[in-house]
Write an enzyme that holds these catalytic residues in place. Structure first.
Site, short mmCIF file in Angstrom:
data_model
loop_
_atom_site.label_atom_id
_atom_site.label_comp_id
_atom_site.label_asym_id
_atom_site.label_seq_id
_atom_site.Cartn_x
_atom_site.Cartn_y
_atom_site.Cartn_z
N ASP A 172 31.24 65.30 87.23
CA ASP A 172 30.21 64.93 88.18
C ASP A 172 30.89 64.70 89.54
O ASP A 172 32.11 64.57 89.62
CB ASP A 172 29.51 63.66 87.69
CG ASP A 172 28.41 63.20 88.64
OD1 ASP A 172 27.72 64.06 89.19
OD2 ASP A 172 28.29 61.98 88.83
N GLU A 270 20.40 53.78 98.64
CA GLU A 270 19.30 53.02 99.22
C GLU A 270 19.80 51.75 99.90
O GLU A 270 19.30 51.37 100.96
CB GLU A 270 18.28 52.68 98.13
CG GLU A 270 17.59 53.91 97.56
CD GLU A 270 16.27 53.57 96.90
OE1 GLU A 270 16.17 52.47 96.34
OE2 GLU A 270 15.35 54.39 96.97
N THR A 446 26.82 68.86 90.20
CA THR A 446 26.23 67.82 91.04
C THR A 446 24.80 68.17 91.41
O THR A 446 24.40 69.33 91.40
CB THR A 446 27.07 67.62 92.32
OG1 THR A 446 26.46 66.63 93.14
CG2 THR A 446 27.18 68.92 93.10
N GLY A 447 24.04 67.15 91.75
CA GLY A 447 22.68 67.35 92.23
C GLY A 447 22.59 67.49 93.73
O GLY A 447 21.51 67.73 94.28
N ARG A 558 22.71 71.27 92.99
CA ARG A 558 21.28 71.14 92.70
C ARG A 558 21.02 71.22 91.20
O ARG A 558 20.13 71.93 90.73
CB ARG A 558 20.48 72.22 93.42
CG ARG A 558 20.51 72.15 94.94
CD ARG A 558 19.93 70.86 95.44
NE ARG A 558 19.66 70.88 96.88
CZ ARG A 558 19.49 69.80 97.61
NH1 ARG A 558 19.57 68.60 97.04
NH2 ARG A 558 19.24 69.87 98.91
#
Length: 928
Positions: A172, A270, A446-447, A558
């Site tokens: 990751d 966040e 990874t996203g 993605r």
């Protein structure tokens, strides 16, 4: 109806709530623990599979021995004089028994007699070695992180040796390669850039002139969008204020310039965004009774009623809130990935914001877009109706809620974008570079968006500046068909490597082009599940795998969590069946960790789910280097020697028993005493190999860390191949033949004792057993490279114990025994000079071929490991401090044509490749 937002997991703390109605759900076999237990497959190492295969071979040998002896027994007994000699007549019951029953009984008797060839004790020793060996990893001070106060954790010791066989590493990015410690860098509102403490409210602070795209005079519309943007980020989140903080305390901290955070959240992004807004003048205070409070620049508290929260999920890649301001205006604020926000925009300065997003992504920053939509009372009623109807459905609720969210989050106005930095972990780049040199292929899953992930890959040395990047992305497949893109990439790599899968070491030389592949989640789904029309054009998955085999590194961006597991499963199922390792830090990496052969969890900031579900856990990514290159290397070397040695010593032990049957009429007469049969694997030969498998270090630790290429010498289970297994078995048979027939021919001499007394069968068996114990122990001593006082104590102590036991066993009349056949046998052997000489000669004859073979092999065809062992002795153990590995390669033969890369040619000239002038001078003088 109940949904995920109503669920309280174990350990959760419920705040701002006076009372609840509790419902117990997912009980019994529907609990997460039970479901995970059922779905989790058992992992078995390559060494264990080899052990089982070898065991089948030895089981066949055992059955063959029993069949051969049973058959020969009845051939022998075909002569009546041999079948029933005068001194051993059969009873009437034995004569009347059917021949098939007698044959079957004899077969079972031979099976019992020869069953010691099956090394049952090996499995016990292997389990002890794995369990005790795992503590060395947990005790390693170099794998202790002072910041976290954590050490490496071993959740399963069954895969220790698998750490030395890894071919693919799937990692990751966020929290694994990076620190997951987010820092707010900047935000862009309608093309105006805002940097905390540098640019605020459109005013450029001193020292900020070098920042791009700054508009210091935003107009009225920009001013309105600016405040909406800041409010959106203060409202659209899941951040909570720390329990000990109060509104007055937060205000006081702001005025005093307090730098510590007031907030906590499951997402570091966040917290960074809310902290960034605080530094830009808008401070989130709290959520109380459904009211969200914000402190603006004028020190006024603004209150917004929180009406709805459209939670984030990995498919939508965005979240939204619907709020009502104190003036009664309704707003939908939405934030998410640029790919999920831009298609829903109908107004706003899209081009300016998009340019800034791409600029920040190339710099390796994590970007997020923010948009809003004003709602009328009628529109809000429609939204409430949609959400309520979807949430009340019991069938397909998730699908209906997702459709409702999709209808609500439309026709948005773009406000701007944020940029957050996630720094690379310490020594992450060095670790990835070492894994490449060790021959492993590293995949980053990874996203994040492609540009951000690619920048991190360059920073972490996954891609080098010379790497030729191959793209298999949605953008490219929109311009060309997937079929054309795949075949074009395939031709590119195969043209360069001639259709042969490259070795990753070639990527380190200048003669070869180093390829790196970038693929996104959507294209990967198309590759794995092509449409009917595309399926007719060929097997896309095989073409994709062929491309990947020729790339030193792959970046998958993605990616959804389940896609990570699908990739690992696809690589595992490829025709090479490589050993895979997955490493991650969060719950979204659990599926990947469970799917890989070896799963490693990082003790990061996203909880302990990855750690709990992993086979091993480490504090930081940098510790992976030592775990694989040192511990994995040692574990594999040790256990491979243990397995081969056990089969070898059991062949040496039982093959003389097989030969003895040819000289005792196949009567199932044992060659050794019962005590020797019992204690051979338990006491006489067990501790030396156990200590060897725990402490052996065939190469210095510093050298293993400095030269990752040594990992290649043990790749693909190279020490447990069938040729090596056959060599050990043949060596054991040879030693058994030397022991048995050497003692047999020496027994032909009737003056074997000083008084002319001849030895009996128990003396013969004890002589063979004595040579056996000393031979197999000396064999292990010759294979030992790393000697400590413990090795000396155990190896020589086991021989002393054998001698002392034999003296006691045969020197005392034990009252609890019904027989005293071993009485004075061992003393009789020790009192014979020829017996002493025969023991020495037979041990020497048994060990000599193996020693000669090793000497010639090391001289003529040395491996890199053997060169380093020789050089380490030459340099008196100081090799790791100053000697380049290149200096250990032999010089080229005279007149030979040299091919190879610049690095390979430098390796032939040590002076060009030394690390300092001192080494160059020493090597030029050939001085140790």
């Amino acid at each position: 109806s109940l949904a995920s937002q109503n669920l309280l997991l174990r350990g959760a703390t419920l705040k701002n709530t006076e009372y609840i109605y509790g419902v117990a759900i997912y009980t019994g076999m529907e609990t997460k623990m039970a479901l995970n237990y059922q779905s989790k497959s058992q992992k078995r190492s390559a060494v264990e599979k080899s052990m089982n295969a070898y065991l089948v071979v030895y089981l066949c040998i055992l059955i063959s021995k029993a069949v051969i002896n049973t058959t020969l027994k009845y051939v022998w007994q075909a002569d009546p004089n041999k079948d029933e000699p005068w001194y051993n007549e059969k009873t009437e019951t034995e004569r009347q028994r059917h021949i098939l029953i007698r044959a079957f009984t004899d077969f079972l008797a031979f099976m019992v007699l020869f069953n010691y060839i099956i090394p049952v004790s090996m499995y016990v020793t292997v389990e002890m070695q794995k369990f005790l060996g795992s503590y060395f990893m947990m005790w390693d001070d170099e794998m202790f992180d002072e910041e976290l106060g954590e050490r490496a954790v071993v959740n399963t010791s069954d895969l220790n040796e698998e750490l030395g066989q890894v071919e693919y590493v799937f990692t990751d990015k966020t929290g694994t390669l990076t620190e997951n410690n987010m820092e707010f860098i900047e935000c862009c509102v309608d093309g105006n850039v805002y940097v905390p403490h540098v640019i605020c409210n459109g005013q450029v602070m001193p020292g900020a002139e070098g920042i791009d795209m700054i508009d210091t005079s935003p107009g009225p519309d920009a001013r309105e969008h600016e405040e909406l943007f800041f409010r959106a980020l203060c409202l659209c989140h899941t951040v909570q204020v720390k329990e000990e903080e109060t509104v007055d305390g937060i205000k006081h901290g702001i005025h005093q310039g307090k730098s510590s955070s007031f907030y906590i959240s499951s997402s570091p992004d966040e917290v960074a965004l809310v902290e960034g807004m605080k530094r830009l003048g808008f401070t989130y205070l709290r959520l109380k009774d459904g009211q969200m409070e914000i402190l603006n620049r004028e020190d006024e508290i603004e209150r917004f009623e929180l009406l709805e929260v459209l939670t984030f999920d990995s498919v939508r890649r965005r979240m939204s809130v619907i709020v009502r301001s104190s003036t009664g205006e309704l707003y939908l604020f939405c934030k998410g990935a640029d790919s999920s926000i831009f298609p829903r925009i109908i107004s706003g300065k899209v081009e300016q914001v998009k340019a800034r997003v791409e600029h920040n992504a190339v710099e390796g920053l994590r970007t997020l877009c923010v948009a809003y939509r004003p709602l009328s009372a009628e529109q809000y009623e429609q939204v409430c109706h949609l959400l309520t109807r979807a949430k009340l459905e019991f069938q397909d609720q998730d699908k209906l809620v997702a459709e409702a969210y999709d209808l609500i989050e439309r026709d948005l106005t773009l406000l701007g974008a944020t940029a957050v930095e996630d720094r690379l972990q310490d020594k992450a780049a060095d670790t990835i570079e070492s894994l490449h040199k060790a021959g492993m292929k590293v995949w980053v899953l990874t996203g994040d968006k492609m540009e951000t992930a690619a920048a991190t890959c360059y920073a972490s040395k996954l891609f080098r500046r010379s790497t030729q990047i191959l793209e298999l992305t949605t953008k490219r497949t929109e311009e060309q068909s997937l079929h054309d893109v795949l075949f074009e990439l395939s031709r590119t790599v195969l043209r360069h490597y001639g259709g042969m899968p490259r070795d990753t070491s070639s990527g380190l030389s200048s003669e070869y082009t180093d390829y790196g592949l970038i693929i996104d989640g959507a294209t990967l789904s198309a590759v794995m599940r092509p449409s009917q029309e595309e399926s007719n054009s060929g097997n896309y998955k095989e073409i994709f795998l062929e491309i990947c085999r020729n790339c030193s590194a792959v970046l998958c961006c993605r990616m959804a969590p389940l896609q990570k597991a699908q990739i690992v499963k696809m690589i595992k199922a490829s025709k090479e069946h490589p050993i895979t390792l997955a490493i991650g830090d969060g719950a979204n990496d659990v599926s990947m960790i469970l799917e890989a052969h070896v799963g490693i969890g990082i003790m990061g900031k996203e909880g302990r789910q990855a750690v709990r579900n992993s086979d091993y856990a480490i504090p930081k990514f940098k510790h992976l280097k030592k775990m694989l290159l040192v511990h994995g290397h040692y574990y594999y070397i040790r256990i491979s020697e243990l397995v081969q040695y056990f089969f070898y010593k059991n062949v040496c032990f039982i093959f003389p028993q097989f030969l003895y049957q040819f000289f005792c009429g196949f009567s199932q007469q044992p060659l050794y005493d019962t005590a020797y049969l019992t204690l051979y694997n338990i006491s006489f030969t067990s501790l030396p190999i156990l200590l060897y498998s725990l402490m052996e270090q065939h190469i210095n630790i510093d050298i293993l860390k400095k030269e990752p290429s040594l990992y290649r010498d043990i790749a693909k289970n190279s020490l447990l191949t069938w040729p090596i297994f056959t060599y050990w078995t043949v060596l054991g048979i040879y030693d058994a033949i030397v022991m048995f027939f050497g003692a047999y021919f020496l027994f032909d001499n009737t003056t074997f004792t000083s008084n002319g007394q001849m030895f009996g069968n128990w003396t013969f068996g004890t002589l063979v057993f004595t040579v056996l114990v000393f031979t197999v122990t000396f064999k292990l001593a010759l294979d030992t490279h790393y000697w400590t006082w413990i090795n000396h104590f155990v190896i020589w102590g086991s021989l002393v114990f054998f001698v002392v036991f034999s003296l006691l066993w045969g020197g005392i009349i034990w009252p609890f025994l019904n027989y005293q056949r071993m009485y004075y046998v061992f003393m009789q052997i020790l009192s014979s000079g020829p017996a002493w000489l025969s023991i020495i000669l037979l041990i020497t004859a048994s060990l000599l071929p193996d020693v000669v073979k090793k000497v010639f092999w090391r001289a003529l065809w040395p491996t890199t490991t053997e060169r380093i062992q020789n050089a380490d002795k030459l340099y008196k153990g100081q090799l790791s401090e100053f000697t380049p590995l290149a200096a250990l390669h032999p010089p080229p033969k005279a007149g030979s044509y040299q091919r190879g890369s610049e690095n390979q040619r430098n390796a032939l000239n040590p002076r060009r490749n030394t690390c300092c002038w001192l080494c160059a001078n020493m090597l030029s003088r050939n001085s140790p």
